[in-house]
Scaffold this active site. Structure first.
Site, short mmCIF file in Angstrom:
data_model
loop_
_atom_site.label_atom_id
_atom_site.label_comp_id
_atom_site.label_asym_id
_atom_site.label_seq_id
_atom_site.Cartn_x
_atom_site.Cartn_y
_atom_site.Cartn_z
N CYS A 2 -32.07 -38.42 -67.04
CA CYS A 2 -31.78 -39.73 -67.65
C CYS A 2 -30.50 -40.32 -67.09
CB CYS A 2 -31.60 -39.58 -69.15
SG CYS A 2 -32.97 -38.77 -69.96
N ARG A 27 -31.72 -40.94 -59.83
CA ARG A 27 -31.62 -39.72 -60.64
C ARG A 27 -32.99 -39.20 -61.06
NH1 ARG A 27 -26.58 -38.94 -62.93
NH2 ARG A 27 -27.41 -38.04 -64.83
N TRP A 75 -35.91 -39.59 -68.41
CA TRP A 75 -36.69 -38.51 -67.80
C TRP A 75 -37.13 -37.64 -68.97
CZ3 TRP A 75 -36.47 -33.14 -67.08
CH2 TRP A 75 -37.22 -32.64 -66.01
N ASN A 101 -28.62 -38.98 -72.83
CA ASN A 101 -29.06 -38.11 -71.74
C ASN A 101 -28.79 -36.68 -72.20
OD1 ASN A 101 -29.36 -36.62 -69.39
ND2 ASN A 101 -27.56 -37.48 -68.38
N GLU A 495 -41.69 -31.54 -52.10
CA GLU A 495 -41.17 -32.46 -53.11
C GLU A 495 -41.44 -33.92 -52.80
OE1 GLU A 495 -36.91 -32.15 -53.71
OE2 GLU A 495 -36.58 -31.81 -51.60
#
Ligand code: M6R
Length: 615
Positions: A2, A27, A75, A101, A495
């Site tokens: 986050c 992020r 997130w 966060n 990734e």
């Protein structure tokens, strides 16, 4: 993870908060939201998806101006990514709004208590529990927002960076941190809040980084009052002048941050050794090592803790430290180390490697090592980050901001710093001869030029990427210093292109992975002249006889592998210990081009976060 942004001052908050969220996109996140106060009403807009979606939605739904606002990229941890779970979250009265966060681990029991007292919840998040807990404290204890935040946080277990706003007291924002980063930008009669400095760099270079366990009440046009959450003691805030500039956090003509950062490596590596390595005088200066030389050089053992790419850099360092400084090294995943009751003594030195300096597991590993009496040393890129402050000493990589989620220049600069450290220790201990030491320095100084040369293979690599982009699997092999590079190459491919890839020590291939090899399988083999070359060539023969497709990463001028491989990518010759700084370049480019050809989001791959600030 986050990202949080906030503004209170005399300008319109919306564009500042929105741009701030864009700067924090790197992020990693799955939803975004903004809350603004226009002097009368608190307006909120949030959505699953990207900041661009939030912008469209906000501009369709909300017509408000205001000089105070908070924004968030989420997130997901508690509750799936959707509009409702996105932040900000209101309290039940609608007066308070929060962004967060981190994770409140005891949120379930707090929620049950609040429910008993009549609170209702719209989302599945721990954050909505926290904002209602704060509201409950304000109502029951008749205290102001700052005090209520403090009382509420003292009832929580977990990690957080939060910003809270109360529309009945519109001239202040309250922020707090424990385990997640939080910076306050200090401007002229205005303040900014963010997970890192990038959202406010264009407005101010002055920042206060809150320490773990601190909170601040930020008052419009006035001041920032910082105190300890636990014991209420006041802290004199240290306003730091930032060295970063805006250009460093923009793409500078490249299509993606990752590509820009790959190409920045020649400069990043020289920035890492500049001022430290005095080749003519045969000296390496590193204050963090110089000041603690006896302690580090006499370590019975060095334990390196890190995650992901930084862990791979740690594996390379294991070879370097043992080779040059003759100190036994163990390399551990920080997430395993912290939970496995490791045997650590005061004679150990624990080196943590972290680009962000905020990775939760690495931070916890360092704290554990400190508790057990070890000397801790941090290798971080982000200046002032939590790990750099938590460790006894350290060395920055000076790579400049790394925005692409896939680490590139962080890796090569970490290896550079660790090489300098090993050489320095080796010289002090007498485990490296003067001429060898000197030769290493001279060769390290040539590395930036050699990286530039390695980058010239870009066109060939694009061709190779086009050829293998549809492969479902890919194998990466390397030996010695280049085994960790094989792991790193496989991680890069996984990734950002979502192709399954495995990295293996080349000799281990016969113990399993060879079963996977057929005519569909691309195998990237690092086969540079220095370091077990003949053995790796034998491995290549074995792959060839099973019809695997071979992409060799070879030393310039190599003919033997060229005869066997489907493609070869050349890198300049260097010392064996420095080859990872060159062999990793084509692997970064290969993964980049495959991901681009597959149309993937290179800089923000799905599910990934740039800095993992939760366990
Ligand atoms: O900031 P850190 O170096 O501590 O991050 C550790 C990992 O999350 C990180 O290296 C990650 O594996 C890379 N971004 C992958 O490219």
């Amino acid at each position: 993870m986050c990202g949080i942004v906030g503004y209170i001052g005399h300008r319109e908050a919306y564009p500042i908060v929105l741009k701030g969220l864009q700067r924090l996109e790197y992020r990693g996140y799955d939803s975004a939201g903004i809350a603004l106060y226009d002097g009368e009403e608190l307006k909120m807009c949030k959505t699953k998806g990207k900041v661009a979606d939030l912008k469209n939605k906000f501009e369709e739904e909300v017509t408000t101006n205001g000089t105070v606002g908070i924004g968030h990229t989420r997130w997901a941890t508690h509750g799936e990514p959707n509009d409702v779970n996105s932040h900000p979250h209101y309290s039940n009265s609608g007066d308070l709004v929060i962004i967060h966060n981190g994770i409140i681990e005891n949120y379930d029991s707090l929620k049950k208590e609040l429910k008993k007292r009549g609170y209702t919840f719209k989302s599945d998040t721990d954050t909505e529990v926290l904002v209602n807990l704060i509201e409950d404290v304000i109502i029951n204890e008749k205290v102001k927002l700052g005090k209520a935040v403090q009382i509420a946080l003292n009832q929580t277990i977990g990690a957080y960076a939060i910003a809270v706003f109360n529309k009945t007291k519109p001239d202040e924002i309250v922020v707090a941190r424990l385990g997640s980063p939080l910076a306050i930008g200090v401007g002229e009669d205005e303040f900014f809040v963010a997970s890192d400095a990038s959202p406010f760099l264009e407005f101010t270079n002055n920042a206060i980084y809150l320490e773990d366990g601190e909170m601040a009440v930020i008052r419009r046009d006035k001041d920032v009052k910082v105190r300890k959450i636990h014991d209420d003691s006041l802290v004199d805030p240290y306003v730091q002048e930032l060295q970063m500039n805006l250009e460093q956090i923009e793409k500078g003509g490249y299509e993606h941050f990752m590509l820009k950062e790959i190409h920045e490596q020649p400069n990043a590596i020289s920035d890492t050794y500049r001022g430290r390595m005095l080749v003519d005088q045969g000296i390496i200066r590193m204050a963090g090592v110089d000041d603690n030389m006896e302690r580090i050089a006499n370590a019975k053992r060095i334990i390196i803790v890190a995650c992901g790419t930084s862990w791979h850099a740690g594996l390379v360092a294991e070879y370097i430290f043992e080779d040059i400084a003759r100190i036994p090294v163990e390399v551990e995943y920080a997430s395993e180390f912290r939970y496995r009751n490791p045997v650590i003594s005061e004679n150990d030195v624990v080196i943590s490697i972290s680009q962000s300096g905020e990775t939760a597991d690495t931070m916890a590993a360092i704290k554990l090592a400190k508790e057990k009496g070890a000397f801790t040393f941090g290798v971080c890129n982000v200046v002032g980050s939590s790990i750099s402050r938590e460790t006894h000493a350290g060395a920055y990589t000076h790579a400049g901001p790394e925005i692409g989620v896939a680490s590139t220049k962080a890796f090569t600069t970490q290896i550079t710093v660790l090489t300098l450290m090993a050489l320095k220790l080796g010289k002090f201990k007498g485990t490296i001869s003067h001429s060898d030491f000197q030769f290493h320095l001279q060769e390290l100084e040539r590395i930036p030029e050699k990286v530039k040369e390695a980058l010239k293979s870009d066109e060939l690599i694009q061709e190779i990427a086009a050829k293998y982009k549809d492969a479902p699997n890919c194998l990466y092999l390397g030996r010695g210093y280049n085994f960790p590079v094989a792991l790193e190459g496989a991680l890069k491919l996984k990734e950002i292109s979502y192709i399954h890839a495995e990295g293996y020590p080349a000799a281990e291939m016969k113990h399993g992975p060879i079963a996977l090899i057929d005519e569909q399988m691309p195998v990237v083999v690092i086969a540079t002249k220095k370091g077990h070359y003949e053995k790796v060539v034998s491995n290549i023969q074995e792959i060839k006889s099973r019809k695997g497709k071979i992409i060799g990463i070879v030393t310039k001028g190599d003919e033997e592998v060229r005869d066997l491989a489907d493609y070869v990518i050349e890198v300049p010759e260097t010392l064996e210990s420095l080859t990872p700084l060159l062999t990793t370049i084509p692997l970064q480019l290969l993964s980049y081009h495959i991901a681009v050809l597959l149309g993937k989001n290179v800089d923000q791959p799905r599910n990934l976060a740039k800095s993992v600030t939760v366990e």
